[in-house]
Design an enzyme around this catalytic site. Structure first.
Site: not given
Ligand code: ADE
Length: 291
Positions: A20-24, A26, A28, A46, A149, A153-154, A167
């Site tokens: 569903l989502g990707e970052g540096a 981790g 989801v 997550k 935050d 987006r959150n 988040d």
């Protein structure tokens, strides 16, 4: 740790699916969680890319603890539990079917180019979502939690269109847009959503800093998901501008009243900013401020 144990989910109950989502650090994924009666629910899981990275593990554990402290509220993404035994750390979260508010705003912007009337037709949905986010913020403040935050987006949108604050930690990793590294620091920071007291070296955050960010969120809605302060980069530059009374200009798609509410959220001195409950009452008293 006792609290964590109470919320343990055995990983054999989870079956993973699409990302569903990707970052540096981790990502989801969508997954199914088997329930005792052989039924299952869809969840979001997550997890870390490198579960051996102690700093990343610490951050995810911290996020779990904050969610535990937060408890259940309709306008905050729920924590179903955590897997920590016999494998990588995994946070099991309530699944938000419609994804992030930011994506919803981008879709609305594209639709409105074809047909302007969608904006007026959908206005009440976004008004309602902003009231819901305020309810979530009131709950966080009552638990003495500062999100730090709050941004489109959150905010995640669940099945019935309910807006939920999400988040509590890794977010700054998950969606890189809008985050900046402070000089000399490792943290990616959402500078353009941050109140002046957070931008300054003292980096102070209170529930009133969340109200500032909420004002920027109102602006994002009225601007259909555009990024605030285009072309203005760097914490110092932003801080100086804000101190010199510069504020985001009034979006074309909102009323003067709604812009005045944004300006209240952006009072330089946090003591004179309204709290989330006052902001919610003002939204409720003037429910046609967008579009
Ligand atoms: N992306 C990140 N967290 C999510 C969630 N809980 N539901 C749906 N998409 C997500």
């Amino acid at each position: 740790m006792e609290l964590l144990k109470e919320r343990e989910i055995h990983r054999s109950r989870l079956q993973g699916g699409q990302i569903l989502g990707e970052g540096a650090f981790g990502h989801v994924v969508k997954a199914t969680l088997t329930q005792p009666e052989d039924e299952y629910v869809v969840v979001a899981v997550k997890k870390l890319k490198d579960d051996d990275d102690p700093q990343a593990r610490q951050a995810l554990l911290r996020e779990t603890c904050i969610m535990l402290l937060c408890g259940n509220h309709d306008n905050v993404i729920g924590l179903k539990g955590i897997c920590f035994r016999d494998g990588p750390l995994q946070l099991v979260l309530e699944y938000a079917e419609h994804g992030s508010l930011l994506h919803l705003l981008w879709t609305l912007r594209a639709e409105s180019k074809l047909n302007r009337t969608v904006l007026v037709n959908k206005r009440h949905i976004f008004e309602n979502m902003m009231v819901e986010v305020c309810c979530g913020l009131e709950h966080l403040a009552s638990r003495r939690l500062v999100h730090r935050d709050i941004a489109a987006r959150n905010i995640l949108i669940c099945g019935k269109g309910t807006a939920k604050i999400a988040d509590f930690g890794l977010a700054r990793d998950m969606y890189a847009v809008g985050y900046h590294r402070q000089d000399g620091g490792n943290d990616l920071l959402p500078l353009k959503w941050m109140a002046p007291e957070g931008l300054k070296n003292e980096a102070r955050f209170t529930h009133k800093s969340d109200v500032w960010s909420f004002g920027v969120l109102l602006w994002e809605v009225a601007q259909l998901g555009r990024t605030p302060y285009p072309g203005m980069e760097g914490a110092d530059r932003l801080y100086d501008a804000l101190q010199n009374h510069f504020r985001l200009p009034r979006p074309q798609l909102c009323t003067e009243g709604r812009y005045q509410l944004m300006l209240q959220c952006w009072k330089f001195n946090e003591k004179t900013r309204p709290d989330a409950s006052t902001v919610r009452q003002q939204l409720e008293a003037d429910p046609n401020g967008f579009f």
